[in-house]
Design an enzyme around this catalytic site. Structure first.
Site, short mmCIF file in Angstrom:
data_model
loop_
_atom_site.label_atom_id
_atom_site.label_comp_id
_atom_site.label_asym_id
_atom_site.label_seq_id
_atom_site.Cartn_x
_atom_site.Cartn_y
_atom_site.Cartn_z
CG ASN A 13 -59.68 -27.25 72.25
OD1 ASN A 13 -60.71 -26.67 72.56
ND2 ASN A 13 -58.55 -26.62 72.06
CB CYS A 14 -62.64 -32.51 70.24
SG CYS A 14 -63.13 -34.12 69.64
N PRO A 15 -60.27 -34.48 71.61
CG PRO A 15 -59.32 -36.66 71.58
CD PRO A 15 -59.03 -35.19 71.23
CG ASP A 40 -64.23 -28.26 71.77
OD1 ASP A 40 -64.50 -27.47 70.84
OD2 ASP A 40 -63.71 -29.37 71.57
#
Length: 75
Positions: A13-15, A40
């Site tokens: 997932n981000c980042p 994501d």
């Protein structure tokens, strides 16, 4: 399209997809193409912003089932 390098960030997932793509782009020469596979859902928006901020070209974005594929050309 033929990628010079492929990066699979599925499950991250981000980042993390952006950070890994940034590192991979640094290893490429100007004009080379990076293919990033992500799961994501926010990665589409994230890669658009990343390209605007860094000057790398976001060549294409595709949806392939539950995966999103982002194509970036190193500036």
């Amino acid at each position: 399209m033929q990628a010079d390098k492929e990066l699979d960030t599925s499950g991250l997932n981000c980042p993390l997809p952006i950070l890994k793509a940034k590192k991979a782009l640094a290893e490429l020469n100007s004009g080379q193409l990076l293919k990033v596979i992500a799961t994501d859902p926010s990665s589409s928006r994230d890669f658009q912003a990343f390209a605007r901020q860094t000057g790398h070209e976001l060549v294409a974005q595709e949806s392939q089932g539950d995966k999103l594929v982002h194509w970036l050309r190193r500036r």
